[in-house]
Scaffold this active site. Structure first.
Site, PDB file in Angstrom:
ATOM      1  N   PHE A  24      -0.881  19.537  -7.122  1.00 56.51           N
ATOM      2  CA  PHE A  24      -1.519  19.566  -5.981  1.00 56.51           C
ATOM      3  C   PHE A  24      -2.687  20.506  -5.968  1.00 56.51           C
ATOM      4  O   PHE A  24      -3.554  20.269  -4.889  1.00 56.51           O
ATOM      5  CB  PHE A  24      -0.380  20.580  -5.068  1.00 56.51           C
ATOM      6  CG  PHE A  24      -0.417  21.988  -5.445  1.00 56.51           C
ATOM      7  CD1 PHE A  24      -1.384  22.730  -4.894  1.00 56.51           C
ATOM      8  CD2 PHE A  24       0.713  22.438  -6.087  1.00 56.51           C
ATOM      9  CE1 PHE A  24      -1.278  24.199  -5.313  1.00 56.51           C
ATOM     10  CE2 PHE A  24       0.451  23.873  -6.495  1.00 56.51           C
ATOM     11  CZ  PHE A  24      -0.413  24.648  -5.918  1.00 56.51           C
ATOM     12  N   LYS A  51       0.199   8.531  -8.662  1.00 60.87           N
ATOM     13  CA  LYS A  51       1.163   9.128  -7.967  1.00 60.87           C
ATOM     14  C   LYS A  51       0.755  10.336  -7.563  1.00 60.87           C
ATOM     15  O   LYS A  51       1.049  11.375  -8.503  1.00 60.87           O
ATOM     16  CB  LYS A  51       2.255   9.127  -8.795  1.00 60.87           C
ATOM     17  CG  LYS A  51       3.662   9.015  -7.892  1.00 60.87           C
ATOM     18  CD  LYS A  51       3.863  10.372  -7.128  1.00 60.87           C
ATOM     19  CE  LYS A  51       4.122  11.595  -7.825  1.00 60.87           C
ATOM     20  NZ  LYS A  51       4.054  12.728  -6.797  1.00 60.87           N
ATOM     21  N   GLU A  60       2.847  15.246  -3.764  1.00 60.65           N
ATOM     22  CA  GLU A  60       3.347  14.940  -2.442  1.00 60.65           C
ATOM     23  C   GLU A  60       2.625  16.125  -1.295  1.00 60.65           C
ATOM     24  O   GLU A  60       2.838  15.934  -0.185  1.00 60.65           O
ATOM     25  CB  GLU A  60       4.743  14.832  -2.189  1.00 60.65           C
ATOM     26  CG  GLU A  60       5.486  15.893  -2.747  1.00 60.65           C
ATOM     27  CD  GLU A  60       5.844  15.975  -4.292  1.00 60.65           C
ATOM     28  OE1 GLU A  60       4.892  15.727  -5.001  1.00 60.65           O
ATOM     29  OE2 GLU A  60       7.015  16.107  -4.673  1.00 60.65           O
ATOM     30  N   SER A  75       3.153  21.360 -13.990  1.00 64.48           N
ATOM     31  CA  SER A  75       3.664  22.442 -14.413  1.00 64.48           C
ATOM     32  C   SER A  75       4.362  21.914 -15.899  1.00 64.48           C
ATOM     33  O   SER A  75       4.611  20.805 -15.959  1.00 64.48           O
ATOM     34  CB  SER A  75       4.792  22.833 -13.402  1.00 64.48           C
ATOM     35  OG  SER A  75       5.877  22.044 -13.232  1.00 64.48           O
ATOM     36  N   CYS A  88      -5.315  25.972 -13.172  1.00 68.00           N
ATOM     37  CA  CYS A  88      -4.867  26.157 -14.346  1.00 68.00           C
ATOM     38  C   CYS A  88      -5.484  26.840 -15.021  1.00 68.00           C
ATOM     39  O   CYS A  88      -5.287  27.314 -16.267  1.00 68.00           O
ATOM     40  CB  CYS A  88      -4.624  24.741 -14.905  1.00 68.00           C
ATOM     41  SG  CYS A  88      -5.877  23.656 -15.151  1.00 68.00           S
ATOM     42  N   GLU A 114       3.881  32.082 -15.532  1.00 66.41           N
ATOM     43  CA  GLU A 114       2.680  31.667 -14.667  1.00 66.41           C
ATOM     44  C   GLU A 114       2.923  32.053 -13.330  1.00 66.41           C
ATOM     45  O   GLU A 114       4.246  31.474 -12.853  1.00 66.41           O
ATOM     46  CB  GLU A 114       2.570  29.968 -14.895  1.00 66.41           C
ATOM     47  CG  GLU A 114       1.206  29.732 -14.292  1.00 66.41           C
ATOM     48  CD  GLU A 114       0.935  28.061 -14.043  1.00 66.41           C
ATOM     49  OE1 GLU A 114       1.944  27.273 -14.165  1.00 66.41           O
ATOM     50  OE2 GLU A 114      -0.227  27.863 -14.326  1.00 66.41           O
TER      51      GLU A 114
HETATM   52  P1  NAD Z   1       4.376  20.009 -10.582  1.00 71.51           P
HETATM   53  O1  NAD Z   1       4.821  19.973 -12.068  1.00 71.51           O
HETATM   54  O2  NAD Z   1       5.435  20.643  -9.485  1.00 71.51           O
HETATM   55  O3  NAD Z   1       4.061  18.557 -10.044  1.00 71.51           O
HETATM   56  C1  NAD Z   1       3.237  17.904 -10.741  1.00 71.51           C
HETATM   57  C2  NAD Z   1       3.228  16.415 -10.625  1.00 71.51           C
HETATM   58  O4  NAD Z   1       4.956  16.041 -11.026  1.00 71.51           O
HETATM   59  C3  NAD Z   1       3.603  15.966  -8.811  1.00 71.51           C
HETATM   60  O5  NAD Z   1       3.052  14.688  -8.776  1.00 71.51           O
HETATM   61  C4  NAD Z   1       5.083  16.041  -8.482  1.00 71.51           C
HETATM   62  O6  NAD Z   1       5.309  15.056  -7.433  1.00 71.51           O
HETATM   63  C5  NAD Z   1       5.439  15.453  -9.798  1.00 71.51           C
HETATM   64  N1  NAD Z   1       6.946  16.121 -10.061  1.00 71.51           N
HETATM   65  C6  NAD Z   1       7.509  17.196  -9.584  1.00 71.51           C
HETATM   66  N2  NAD Z   1       8.742  17.434  -9.953  1.00 71.51           N
HETATM   67  C7  NAD Z   1       9.073  16.373 -10.568  1.00 71.51           C
HETATM   68  C8  NAD Z   1      10.249  16.164 -11.257  1.00 71.51           C
HETATM   69  N3  NAD Z   1      11.337  16.731 -11.339  1.00 71.51           N
HETATM   70  N4  NAD Z   1      10.085  14.781 -11.952  1.00 71.51           N
HETATM   71  C9  NAD Z   1       9.329  13.994 -11.948  1.00 71.51           C
HETATM   72  N5  NAD Z   1       8.105  14.385 -11.463  1.00 71.51           N
HETATM   73  C10 NAD Z   1       7.837  15.454 -10.855  1.00 71.51           C
HETATM   74  O7  NAD Z   1       3.045  20.916 -10.539  1.00 71.51           O
HETATM   75  P2  NAD Z   1       2.099  21.301  -9.057  1.00 71.51           P
HETATM   76  O8  NAD Z   1       2.901  22.562  -8.524  1.00 71.51           O
HETATM   77  O9  NAD Z   1       1.735  20.173  -8.465  1.00 71.51           O
HETATM   78  O10 NAD Z   1       1.035  22.105  -9.820  1.00 71.51           O
HETATM   79  C11 NAD Z   1       0.774  23.319 -10.326  1.00 71.51           C
HETATM   80  C12 NAD Z   1       0.872  23.060 -11.992  1.00 71.51           C
HETATM   81  O11 NAD Z   1      -0.118  22.217 -12.381  1.00 71.51           O
HETATM   82  C13 NAD Z   1       0.570  24.361 -12.423  1.00 71.51           C
HETATM   83  O12 NAD Z   1       1.638  24.909 -13.505  1.00 71.51           O
HETATM   84  C14 NAD Z   1      -0.750  24.293 -13.190  1.00 71.51           C
HETATM   85  O13 NAD Z   1      -0.791  25.355 -14.264  1.00 71.51           O
HETATM   86  C15 NAD Z   1      -0.776  23.097 -13.531  1.00 71.51           C
HETATM   87  N6  NAD Z   1      -2.046  22.245 -13.721  1.00 71.51           N
HETATM   88  C16 NAD Z   1      -2.299  22.056 -15.047  1.00 71.51           C
HETATM   89  C17 NAD Z   1      -3.637  21.553 -15.361  1.00 71.51           C
HETATM   90  C18 NAD Z   1      -3.975  21.333 -16.862  1.00 71.51           C
HETATM   91  O14 NAD Z   1      -4.988  20.735 -17.000  1.00 71.51           O
HETATM   92  N7  NAD Z   1      -3.259  22.032 -17.773  1.00 71.51           N
HETATM   93  C19 NAD Z   1      -4.490  21.361 -14.407  1.00 71.51           C
HETATM   94  C20 NAD Z   1      -4.075  21.426 -13.141  1.00 71.51           C
HETATM   95  C21 NAD Z   1      -2.739  22.209 -12.740  1.00 71.51           C
END
Ligand code: NAD
Length: 497
Positions: free
Chosen positions: A149, A173, A176, A226, A281, A382
Site C-alpha cells: 500500500f 495486483k 487493495e 511485509s 520501508c 517493524e
Molecule cells: P502486505 O504484505 O500486507 O501486502 C502486500 C501485498 O500482498 C498486497 O498486494 C496484499 O494484497 C498482498 N497480501 C496480503 N496478505 C496476503 C496473503 N495472506 N496472501 C497473499 N497475498 C497477500 O504489505 P503492506 O501492508 O501492503 O505494505 C507494508 C509492508 O511492505 C511493510 O512491511 C514494508 O516494510 C513493506 N515494504 C517493503 C519494501 C521493500 O522494498 N523492502 C518496499 C515497500 C514496502
C-alpha cells in the site's frame, strides 16, 4: 459509492466475484470507494489475456517498446497532479511527498527508456575456427507484480516499467488499500501505445495472489510487502517453478557517532523517521546514539517532533499526513502502548492527537521512545508508523553489531565526520543499502534496490541492471557459417584449434 474494478485487455472490466474491499480517504476517515476482489477464475482470465499479448509484444523491436515508455513518462508528467492527488487521497501521504513518490517511479520508466542499450548481448568472434558466439536476453512471458500500500505508483513502476520494456507482458495486483493508481497507469500505458493485455490490472486479495503464484502461464513473480507474506510468496512461487523476487519489511537503524554534526543528524531523523508517517520501508525507526550523544540527541529531537505539523494530506501546511487505515493506526498505537509496558521511556507521546475538523481521520502524532533495549519487541518488530526509538550504545562496534544482528537488513545509515569509521561501517554491516551521512539511501533507478536477511528473498534486486536480469533469460548462440562443415566427423570433445 465509487467502484474500482479491473483493467484487462485494454479496458475496464467489472468484477463478478461479488466480493469487495473498502478504500478510505485516511484524512477524513470516510470510505471513498469499494474495490472489487477478483475470483481465481477472473485472475486466470487476466493471465490468459496477457499470455495472448505476449508473442506480439516480445517480437516488437526494443526501440519501439522504448518509445512507448517515453510516451508513458510524458503522459504521467502531464497528469502528475492527478496521480499525486490519487496517492494522497488513498494512501494519506502529503501531496508534495506523493508527487515525489510518483517522480521516483518515473525515474525507473526513464531507465526503461534505455532498453535497447540494456538488452545488448555479448559477442565473441572466432571462438574456434570459423565459429562465433553471441548472447541475447529474451523476455520470459507473463510476469506478475504484487505490490504494497505504501507506494501505489512507485513500486508498481519499479516492476512493470522494466518488465514490459524487456518484452514481457505484466499482470499487476496492487494493494487493495489504494488501488486507483494501478488502473490509471494501465490506462496511460494503453494511451502511450502499449497493446491491450501488455499491462493488465487485477484487484484482489489472497485469492488472486494464489493464482498468480501457481498458474503455469506466469513465469516470474515480483513481490513487495511485509516479511511474512514475502516468505510465503517466495516459497510458493519458487515451488511452482517461477522466478521470484520478494521484498519484505524493515527496521532501519541510523547510527549517530559522537563526532556527527548533530543538527544535520536531527534534521535527517525528522525526515526519515516521520516523513510519510513512517510508512516507508526505508524509514529510519531506530536511532543508535553512540558514546554519550543520546541525551543531547533526544533533547534536540523532542521539540521538533512536538512541533511537527500533522494534517490532512492535501493541505500545503502538513509535514505529515494520516496513516493508511484505522486498523493500521490502531496497530501502531498498540506498539506505543507496548513500548511503555516494556519499560522504554516515552519522550514524546503522539497517541492523543486530535485534529479539529478531521476527528475521524487516521492521525497519530509523532512519538519518540528513549532508552529502548534490543530485547524489546518495539526494537525487534517493524512498527511502520511515526515512532522513533533511541537506543544507546557504548561503541562503534556495538552499534555495528546491532544493525548487523537485527533480523531485518533493508537500509542503514551512519552519521559521522570520520571517514575511516564510515568506510569500515559500509564494508562490514550486514544490510543491503547503506547511507553515509544520508539517512534514506534509496538507490536511484539505474542502480538496483533490495535489502538483505529477512528484508528480501530471491537473488535479484528491483530495477536497474538487476531488474533487467530478473525479467530476461539469457540465450547464448554458437554459430558456424563457413564454407560448409569440414569433412570428417569428430568424436572427441571439441577444443580450441
Ligand atoms: P502486505 O504484505 O500486507 O501486502 C502486500 C501485498 O500482498 C498486497 O498486494 C496484499 O494484497 C498482498 N497480501 C496480503 N496478505 C496476503 C496473503 N495472506 N496472501 C497473499 N497475498 C497477500 O504489505 P503492506 O501492508 O501492503 O505494505 C507494508 C509492508 O511492505 C511493510 O512491511 C514494508 O516494510 C513493506 N515494504 C517493503 C519494501 C521493500 O522494498 N523492502 C518496499 C515497500 C514496502
Amino acid at each position: 459509492m465509487n467502484e474500482i474494478h479491473h483493467f484487462i485487455g485494454g479496458k475496464k472490466v467489472t468484477g463478478k466475484s461479488g466480493r469487495f474491499g473498502p478504500v478510505y480517504n485516511p484524512s477524513t476517515g470516510e470510505q471513498s470507494s469499494k474495490v472489487a476482489l477478483a475470483s481465481a477464475a477472473e485472475t486466470a482470465a487476466a493471465i490468459a489475456d496477457s499470455e495472448a499479448a505476449f508473442r506480439g509484444w516480445a517480437a516488437t523491436p526494443a526501440i519501439t517498446r522504448a518509445r512507448v515508455m517515453f510516451k508513458f513518462k510524458a503522459l504521467c508528467e502531464a497528469n502528475i497532479e492527478e496521480l499525486a492527488t490519487m496517492v494522497a487521497n488513498e494512501h494519506g501521504k502529503v501531496l508534495s511527498d506523493a508527487r515525489g513518490s510518483v517522480i521516483r517511479g518515473l525515474e525507473v520508466v526513464e531507465f526503461a527508456c534505455g532498453i535497447p542499450h540494456l538488452l545488448k548481448g555479448e559477442f565473441s568472434d572466432n571462438v574456434s575456427a570459423g565459429i562465433d558466439m553471441y548472447s541475447m536476453r529474451k523476455p520470459l512471458g507473463v510476469c506478475a507484480g504484487i505490490t504494497p500500500f505504501n507506494f501505489p505508483a512507485m513500486v508498481p513502476m519499479w516492476m512493470f516499467a522494466v518488465s514490459i520494456a524487456c518484452g514481457n507482458t505484466f499482470v499487476l495486483k496492487p494493494s487493495e488499500k489504494d488501488p486507483s493508481l494501478a488502473i490509471r497507469m494501465a490506462e496511460l500505458m494503453l494511451e502511450a501505445g502499449a497493446p491491450a493485455g501488455v499491462l493488465n490490472v487485477v484487484n484482489g486479495d489472497k485469492e488472486a495472489v494464489d493464482v498468480l503464484l501457481s498458474d503455469p502461464l506466469v513465469k516470474a513473480v515480483s513481490f513487495v510487502g511485509s516479511t511474512p507474506i514475502a516468505r510465503y510468496v517466495y516459497a510458493t512461487a519458487a515451488a511452482n517453478g517461477k522466478r521470484v523476487q520478494a521484498m519484505g519489511g524493515a527496521k532501519n537503524h541510523m547510527i549517530v557517532m559522537p563526532d556527527a554534526d548533530l543538527d544535520k543528524a536531527v534534521d535527517a531523523l525528522m525526515g526519515a523517521g516521520y516523513g510519510s508517517a513512517g510508512e516507508r520501508c526505508m524509514a529510519v525507526s531506530v536511532a543508535v546514539a553512540v558514546g554519550g550523544v543520546g541525551d543531547e540527541l533526544v533533547e534536540r529531537l523532542k521539540p521538533r517532533i512536538e512541533s511537527l505539523k500533522v494534517g490532512p494530506s492535501l493541505s500545503a501546511d502538513s509535514d505529515m499526513g494520516p496513516l493508511v487505515t484505522r486498523e493500521h493506526m490502531e496497530k501502531v498505537r498498540g506498539y506505543i502502548d507496548l513500548g511503555v509496558k516494556e519499560g522504554a521511556k516515552l519522550a514524546v507521546d503522539g497517541r492523543d492527537l486530535r485534529l479539529q475538523g478531521y476527528e475521524n481521520g487516521f492521525f497519530l502524532g509523532g512519538s519518540l521512545f528513549d532508552e529502548v533495549k534490543t530485547d524489546m519487541r518495539i526494537y525487534k518488530e517493524e512498527i511502520f508508523g511515526p515512532v522513533l526509538s533511541v537506543v544507546r550504545s557504548n561503541s562503534f562496534d556495538e552499534a555495528l553489531a546491532m544493525a548487523t544482528d537485527h533480523e531485518f537488513g533493508n537500509g542503514v545509515a551512519i552519521f559521522t565526520r570520520d571517514g575511516d569509521a564510515a568506510r569500515a561501517f559500509a564494508d562490514n554491516v550486514e544490510v543491503g543499502m547503506v547511507g553515509v551521512n544520508v539517512p534514506i539511501p534509496v538507490p536511484l533507478a539505474f542502480h538496483s534496490f533490495g535489502g538483505w536477511k529477512a528484508s528480501a528473498f530471491g537473488d535479484h534486486n528491483q530495477h536497474g541492471p538487476d531488474g533487467v536480469r530478473f525479467y530476461t533469460k539469457l540465450k547464448t548462440v554458437t554459430s558456424r557459417w563457413p564454407t560448409g562443415i569440414r569433412a570428417g566427423a569428430e568424436f572427441i570433445m571439441p577444443t580450441h584449434k
